[in-house]
Motif scaffolding. Sequence first.
Motif, PDB file in Angstrom:
ATOM      1  N   ILE A 270      79.503  38.731  75.763  1.00 52.67           N
ATOM      2  CA  ILE A 270      78.051  38.795  75.917  1.00 52.67           C
ATOM      3  C   ILE A 270      77.725  40.203  76.411  1.00 52.67           C
ATOM      4  O   ILE A 270      78.189  40.610  77.477  1.00 52.67           O
ATOM      5  N   ILE A 271      76.948  40.934  75.626  1.00 55.66           N
ATOM      6  CA  ILE A 271      76.709  42.357  75.887  1.00 55.66           C
ATOM      7  C   ILE A 271      75.252  42.563  76.298  1.00 55.66           C
ATOM      8  O   ILE A 271      74.334  42.034  75.656  1.00 55.66           O
ATOM      9  N   GLN A 272      75.050  43.347  77.332  1.00 57.62           N
ATOM     10  CA  GLN A 272      73.694  43.636  77.787  1.00 57.62           C
ATOM     11  C   GLN A 272      73.097  44.820  77.031  1.00 57.62           C
ATOM     12  O   GLN A 272      73.810  45.722  76.600  1.00 57.62           O
ATOM     13  N   ASP A 273      71.765  44.796  76.904  1.00 52.99           N
ATOM     14  CA  ASP A 273      71.073  45.896  76.239  1.00 52.99           C
ATOM     15  C   ASP A 273      70.807  47.019  77.237  1.00 52.99           C
ATOM     16  O   ASP A 273      71.230  46.968  78.402  1.00 52.99           O
ATOM     17  N   ILE A 274      70.101  48.035  76.793  1.00 55.68           N
ATOM     18  CA  ILE A 274      69.852  49.215  77.622  1.00 55.68           C
ATOM     19  C   ILE A 274      69.032  48.866  78.865  1.00 55.68           C
ATOM     20  O   ILE A 274      69.055  49.592  79.860  1.00 55.68           O
TER      21      ILE A 274
END
Length: 285
Positions: A270-274
């Motif tokens: 699960i990757i977070q955005d900017i």
Amino acid sequence: MNEKKQYEVLKWASLFLEEYHREARVAELLLQHHLGLSRTAFFMNMREAIPEAIHEAFMQDIKEHAETGKPIQHMTGYEEFYGRRYIVDNHVLIPRPETEELVHHVIEAAKETGKTPIHLVDVGTGSGIIAITLALELAGASVSATDISSEALKIAEENARELGAEVAFIQGDFLQPVLNNTETVDIIVSNPPYIAESERESLADTVINFDPELALFAEDNGLAAYKRIIRQAKEILKPGGMLAFEIGYTQGHAIERLITDSFPQASVDIIQDINGKDRIILAKI
């Protein structure tokens, strides 16, 4: 005839937009479009007079945006994505920066596999931004894209022609067209509808009144599309393949569970955005 200087018109428009609680920068982008100037030329010509016809057309667009929320992309007919210009209208979602982040991660993950050629399918392609970018950025990739909307596919096909991308566009619901062709794929990527109906009232008028509802809302608290795609993916995703999704910022762990229920061996990131919000899921199967 009393022609206004560019800087005068820009100042008026910015203040007008602020009165309506709109972004002042819209004035700059819209005036640049009406004048047909590059960003550099736009700022170098601030003291030049604006022809009356252009001034009137610009003011009309500013007032419409301020009063109705009509996106400027629907006025200009385009939006930038991953360094390229895409045609957009009210049949497709306006490209957003978060989706650029999804595409970036898919490109990096695809390169890491070392596979060539690699077969990708973009589910719910809309204007074609994901499929076209992947086709242009990944040498030798075979890219297919589906959408249930014939109007969206017309826009996507036009964008592909304009940008010189080879993408097989197929009309149909989620992955069904690919299932019908009995294809197997290496990567399935999608920015599906993921907004729950309960969130409707929280959306900006620029979104709710102008983006296609079919591309925004999903049942089951916004998870219905993911459930359908994951279920279909079991039939066509190659061993060692990958699922890549844009998600709502509260949906990460729910979608992770959906994936591991169908693919117990999956490794899910699960990757977070900017902005530090959960926005992307990459699942290696």
